[in-house]
Scaffold this motif. Structure first.
Motif, PDB file in Angstrom:
ATOM      1  N   MET A  96      65.384  32.177   7.739  1.00 53.12           N
ATOM      2  CA  MET A  96      64.999  33.061   6.755  1.00 53.12           C
ATOM      3  C   MET A  96      63.934  32.578   5.787  1.00 53.12           C
ATOM      4  SD  MET A  96      65.873  36.067   7.840  1.00 53.12           S
ATOM      5  CE  MET A  96      64.853  36.842   6.372  1.00 53.12           C
ATOM      6  N   ASP A  97      64.056  30.853   5.446  1.00 52.35           N
ATOM      7  CA  ASP A  97      62.990  30.539   4.765  1.00 52.35           C
ATOM      8  C   ASP A  97      61.697  30.471   5.420  1.00 52.35           C
ATOM      9  OD1 ASP A  97      64.730  29.735   2.855  1.00 52.35           O
ATOM     10  OD2 ASP A  97      64.984  27.517   3.643  1.00 52.35           O
ATOM     11  N   LYS A  98      61.419  30.459   6.783  1.00 50.83           N
ATOM     12  CA  LYS A  98      60.400  30.566   7.651  1.00 50.83           C
ATOM     13  C   LYS A  98      59.892  31.758   7.296  1.00 50.83           C
ATOM     14  CE  LYS A  98      61.532  27.181  10.954  1.00 50.83           C
ATOM     15  NZ  LYS A  98      61.634  26.864  12.564  1.00 50.83           N
ATOM     16  N   VAL A  99      60.654  32.867   7.340  1.00 46.25           N
ATOM     17  CA  VAL A  99      60.273  34.481   7.316  1.00 46.25           C
ATOM     18  C   VAL A  99      59.550  34.578   5.836  1.00 46.25           C
ATOM     19  CG1 VAL A  99      60.894  36.608   6.964  1.00 46.25           C
ATOM     20  CG2 VAL A  99      61.803  35.255   8.791  1.00 46.25           C
ATOM     21  N   VAL A 100      60.297  33.921   4.809  1.00 47.17           N
ATOM     22  CA  VAL A 100      59.522  34.141   3.571  1.00 47.17           C
ATOM     23  C   VAL A 100      58.269  33.216   3.487  1.00 47.17           C
ATOM     24  CG1 VAL A 100      59.813  33.183   1.075  1.00 47.17           C
ATOM     25  CG2 VAL A 100      61.908  34.007   2.380  1.00 47.17           C
ATOM     26  N   GLU A 101      58.007  32.187   4.277  1.00 43.87           N
ATOM     27  CA  GLU A 101      56.856  31.666   4.193  1.00 43.87           C
ATOM     28  C   GLU A 101      55.929  32.390   4.838  1.00 43.87           C
ATOM     29  OE1 GLU A 101      57.294  27.655   6.064  1.00 43.87           O
ATOM     30  OE2 GLU A 101      58.949  26.817   4.504  1.00 43.87           O
ATOM     31  N   MET A 102      56.114  33.085   5.762  1.00 45.82           N
ATOM     32  CA  MET A 102      55.236  33.831   6.856  1.00 45.82           C
ATOM     33  C   MET A 102      54.525  35.078   6.181  1.00 45.82           C
ATOM     34  SD  MET A 102      56.888  33.635  10.637  1.00 45.82           S
ATOM     35  CE  MET A 102      56.677  31.828  11.538  1.00 45.82           C
ATOM     36  N   VAL A 103      55.359  35.430   5.048  1.00 48.02           N
ATOM     37  CA  VAL A 103      55.032  36.778   4.294  1.00 48.02           C
ATOM     38  C   VAL A 103      53.818  36.579   3.404  1.00 48.02           C
ATOM     39  CG1 VAL A 103      55.922  38.124   2.467  1.00 48.02           C
ATOM     40  CG2 VAL A 103      57.161  37.766   4.273  1.00 48.02           C
TER      41      VAL A 103
END
Length: 290
Positions: free
Chosen positions: A29-36
């Motif tokens: 989910m950290d990666k998801v936040v970065e991708m936003v």
């Protein structure tokens, strides 16, 4: 190794949740936040983020309470050799808790709170910030605990002001915030009467409008109100006991705070999606008789 898309990381996060691999869920989910990239998470994504961090830190908070209890018993028994071992083990857990809290607080400050475009999402993240500051305050002592408590109180006040200005008293996020503020007053500030006042005020403010809610909001709000009611009953009995009054019929359990539901809000222990034994309408009938 293949680089996954945002959608794939969300899917992987769901699988990690089912497998109860919460540290991996946090990383995903950290990666998801970065991708936003400065945009806002949707409701499902922010819920997954919250569930990941809540479970990652929750298991360690539970461990910390157990080891703290053991350490206290060793101190009371004068077992010097064991005291040092227990203390070191507890401090190791504190390092893990601090790392998790610092990670989500950094995400909240640098990305999630600034990018929030609705009152609901802003309160959600401000509440989350205050909660993780509270978890840090839990493991502090003396002056450090006092300073951490002051920072946490300020964060809760900010979330509360935004919630009162923009969310209905029956909104699950506003009710969940009131629930956690009351826990903060009880556990960290050691002000049980203030904790009861906060919980009671939130409960009574929501009562008049409960029948106007849609089914989904009704379910989440009712379940949180059940938690408020349970805590008020427990805390009131503690206050009466301290005053030397006789209290009967109250289960001596730790008070409720948060387990995530599908909407990312606080619900009773028993699963992410809340208590299933009775319907929300039946629960509300019981609460009205309280």
């Amino acid at each position: 190794m293949k680089e996954f898309s945002k959608e794939e990381n969300v899917y992987l996060s769901k699988m990690a949740e089912q497998a109860e691999r919460y540290d991996e869920m946090v990383e995903l989910m950290d990666k998801v936040v970065e991708m936003v990239e400065g945009g806002e998470l949707d409701v499902e994504e922010r819920t997954l983020l919250s569930v990941a961090y809540k479970n990652a830190v929750g298991s360690r908070r539970a461990s910390w309470r157990i080891i703290s209890s053991i350490e206290h018993k060793e101190v009371k028994g004068g077992n010097e050799d064991q005291i040092g071992v227990a203390k070191q083990y507890k401090e190791n857990i504190e390092v893990e808790i601090t790392k998790i809290c610092d990670s989500i607080l950094k995400l909240l400050e640098s990305n999630l709170i600034p990018s929030a475009t609705t009152v609901e999402s802003k309160v959600f993240y401000l509440k989350m910030k205050a909660d993780y500051l509270r978890y840090l305050a839990e493991i502090k002592k003396g002056t450090e605990r006092k300073e951490a408590a002051e920072i946490t109180l300020s964060a809760y006040k900010s979330a509360e002001g935004t919630a009162i200005a923009g969310l209905a008293p029956t909104h699950p996020i506003r009710l969940g915030l009131a629930l956690n503020i009351s826990v903060f007053y009880y556990e960290i500030l050691n002000l049980p009467e203030d904790a009861c006042d906060i919980g009671k005020e939130a409960f009574e403010a929501a009562v008049p409008a409960m029948d106007t809610l849609g089914e989904e909001s009704y379910k989440d709000s009712t379940l949180i109100m059940q938690l408020l009611k349970d805590n008020l009953t427990l805390w009131a009995s503690d206050i009466m006991t301290e005053r030397g009054e006789n209290v009967r019929g109250v289960s001596r359990v730790r008070w409720h705070e948060e387990i995530e539901t599908a909407t990312g809000q606080d619900s009773p222990a028993g699963g992410r999606y809340g208590i299933q034994a009775i319907t929300p309408r039946e629960t509300w009938k019981l609460l009205q008789n309280w």
